[in-house]
Design an enzyme around this catalytic site. Structure first.
Site, PDB file in Angstrom:
ATOM      1  N   CYS A  83       0.832  -1.208   0.000  1.00 60.49           N
ATOM      2  CA  CYS A  83       0.000   0.000   0.000  1.00 60.49           C
ATOM      3  C   CYS A  83       0.863   1.255   0.000  1.00 60.49           C
ATOM      4  O   CYS A  83       1.603   1.501  -0.936  1.00 60.49           O
ATOM      5  CB  CYS A  83      -0.998  -0.045   1.159  1.00 60.49           C
ATOM      6  SG  CYS A  83      -2.309   1.175   1.000  1.00 60.49           S
ATOM      7  N   HIS A 193      -3.880  -5.064  -0.203  1.00 60.91           N
ATOM      8  CA  HIS A 193      -3.485  -5.538   1.130  1.00 60.91           C
ATOM      9  C   HIS A 193      -3.506  -7.061   1.159  1.00 60.91           C
ATOM     10  O   HIS A 193      -4.566  -7.655   1.388  1.00 60.91           O
ATOM     11  CB  HIS A 193      -4.441  -4.981   2.186  1.00 60.91           C
ATOM     12  CG  HIS A 193      -4.251  -3.522   2.413  1.00 60.91           C
ATOM     13  ND1 HIS A 193      -3.372  -3.017   3.343  1.00 60.91           N
ATOM     14  CD2 HIS A 193      -4.789  -2.454   1.786  1.00 60.91           C
ATOM     15  CE1 HIS A 193      -3.389  -1.700   3.297  1.00 60.91           C
ATOM     16  NE2 HIS A 193      -4.237  -1.328   2.362  1.00 60.91           N
ATOM     17  N   GLU A 195      -2.556  -8.940   3.440  1.00 58.37           N
ATOM     18  CA  GLU A 195      -2.924  -9.381   4.791  1.00 58.37           C
ATOM     19  C   GLU A 195      -4.433  -9.339   5.014  1.00 58.37           C
ATOM     20  O   GLU A 195      -4.913  -9.833   6.037  1.00 58.37           O
ATOM     21  CB  GLU A 195      -2.187  -8.531   5.835  1.00 58.37           C
ATOM     22  CG  GLU A 195      -2.741  -7.130   6.085  1.00 58.37           C
ATOM     23  CD  GLU A 195      -2.336  -6.086   5.048  1.00 58.37           C
ATOM     24  OE1 GLU A 195      -1.797  -6.472   3.994  1.00 58.37           O
ATOM     25  OE2 GLU A 195      -2.579  -4.876   5.283  1.00 58.37           O
TER      26      GLU A 195
END
Lengths: 228, 251
Positions: A83, A193, A195
């Protein structure tokens, strides 16, 4: 203490999600969330996340004396930007007209208001928020086991424009094609992202945890790309 | 293409998930971590937790829940309820929330929205707007729909965007708990008035309501609780229905 994977903490955003996701896919690795340049220097691999605004990110990086450690890591070991951690690798961001780290040639631009509508004329919102298709622009060890066009989770209002097309590892559409992954030597960086991208994201993080950039291709110069 | 999102909402009090029907009658629908895991596996695009715990003594319970969920569920988590100061935002983000939803406190202190988005970025600040039709317009209500504010919902939405909200969670208090569908006019009017994503909420009873929320209400995401919690419909079933009706979803 030497850690396997250092997650760079410069006060910008939710690092717990990043470290938890890495621990989930690499349970035997030691993972440290750290703002200590020494720990970053000694880590085997470095994850460079980030949320928020570019001017704040750059200010916090310098306030914590992390600039050199980040640049050194990006030049020497498996390095994953996420990001804002992808955007500030480039030279300059339109967000607050901010000078960034300049590790990769190119700049960061905002989604232009006048272009934000789909083919049917419906308004597209900014931030670009949600799950979008990611198209793989090159073969790369970090894409291993991830389907072409798999969806990842995005939240951003700015996107990178690399000066050299050969670093583009992935792109998405909103509504025009924009670069959402870059690869250059030991650097891999993504706008989305991983994650927060469920299975596809965990696969990418798992690939990063075992990635040997030198084994896949000779350690390329920063302007070079790994193109299989 | 960017997918429209389906977001199950878990109302949490004292560590358990409940669903308020018109915010009064509560039913226990289970353990938050277990439910989060199930929704993740079922393909939910995000999860929203609303902490409706009344006493501040028990507020830290939500932090433990978020920590537990964030350790094993890797999709975006939004947490709202009882967020009063920037420190509350920080605590929730640190526990593993990706976004924090601000409702009553935004009305009492709009500067909180600006301070929190300046500090942590607009991407993690959701402003929840509870709106009710009053005469010829929609008015913002707080305290679970009990307190009128005198604020016009459309003007309020624009103001929240200007102060740095990254997303709006819009609930129709007229429809919430009724299962009669979103207030489509409200949703569309606000979605068209702002440039940030809108999550439509309040009133979902059928899968067609989800389709209508996107197509007629111009919502970027749809939020629902009871139709999913009590197993009336599955997330996948809902997404397949939306896809059949021409809506881009993540399947």
């Amino acid at each position: 203490m030497n850690v396997d994977i250092a997650v760079v903490d410069y006060g910008m955003g939710n690092l717990r999600s990043v470290s938890k996701a890495i621990e989930h896919v690499a349970p035997s690795a030691s993972v440290a969330v750290t703002s200590d340049p020494q720990v970053i220097a000694q880590a085997g691999r470095v994850v460079f996340p980030g949320q928020g605004a570019a001017p704040d990110c750059m200010r916090e990086i310098d306030a914590r004396g992390l600039r050199q450690a980040i640049v050194d890591a990006a030049r020497s070991k498996p390095f994953l930007g996420i990001c804002m951690g992808m955007q500030v690798l480039f030279e300059r961001s339109e967000e607050g007209d901010t000078a960034c780290l300049g590790i990769l040639p190119g700049d960061v631009q905002r989604f232009p208001r006048e272009a934000m509508h789909d083919a049917a004329g419906n308004k597209l919102k900014v931030p670009h928020m949600g799950w979008n298709d990611v198209h793989q622009a090159m073969q790369h060890p970090l894409w291993a086991g991830i389907e072409e066009g798999a969806r990842f989770y995005f939240v951003h209002s700015y996107f990178v424009q690399p000066a050299a097309a050969d670093v583009i590892a992935g792109f998405s559409h909103y509504p025009f094609p924009f670069t959402c992954a870059v690869a250059s030597g030991n650097i891999f960086a993504v706008q989305f992202h991983p994650e927060k991208s469920q299975n596809a994201g965990l696969a990418l993080l798992g690939n990063f945890a075992i990635w040997q950039p030198g084994a896949a291709a000779p350690a390329a110069a920063l302007s070079g790309a790994i193109c299989a | 293409m960017l997918a429209k999102r389906i977001i199950p909402c878990l109302d949490v009090t004292h560590g358990r998930v409940v669903k308020g029907v018109n915010f009064v009658e509560l039913k226990d629908a289970g353990d938050p971590v277990e439910i989060a895991r199930r929704y993740n596996e079922a393909g939910a695009d995000e999860l929203t937790f609303l902490d409706i715990t009344a006493s501040s003594d028990d507020r830290d319970l939500i932090l433990h829940i978020i920590e537990a969920v964030a350790a094993e569920v890797f999709i975006p988590l939004t947490v709202g309820g009882g967020v009063r100061v920037v420190g509350d935002v920080q605590r929730l983000l640190n526990a593993g929330a990706d976004k924090v939803s601000i409702n009553t406190s935004a009305v009492l202190n709009p500067q909180l929205v600006k301070d929190a988005s300046d500090r942590y970025g607009s991407q993690c600040i959701v402003v929840a707007i509870d709106a009710k039709r009053v005469g010829d317009h929609w008015e913002v209500f707080t305290h679970g729909g009990r307190k009128a504010t005198g604020l016009d919902a459309i003007e309020w939405a624009k103001k929240m965007e200007a102060l740095g909200a990254g997303e709006l969670l819009l609930t129709s208090m007229d429809r919430d708990g009724t299962k009669s569908g979103f207030d489509l006019a409200l949703t569309r009017t606000i979605s068209d008035a702002v440039g940030i994503p809108i999550i439509a909420s309040g009133g979902v009873g059928t899968l067609q309501h989800l389709v209508d929320g996107v197509r007629e209400g111009h919502a970027d995401a749809v939020l629902a609780a009871s139709i999913f919690h009590f197993g009336e419909y599955g997330i996948r079933e809902a997404k397949e229905y939306m896809r059949q009706h021409g809506i881009e979803v993540r399947l």
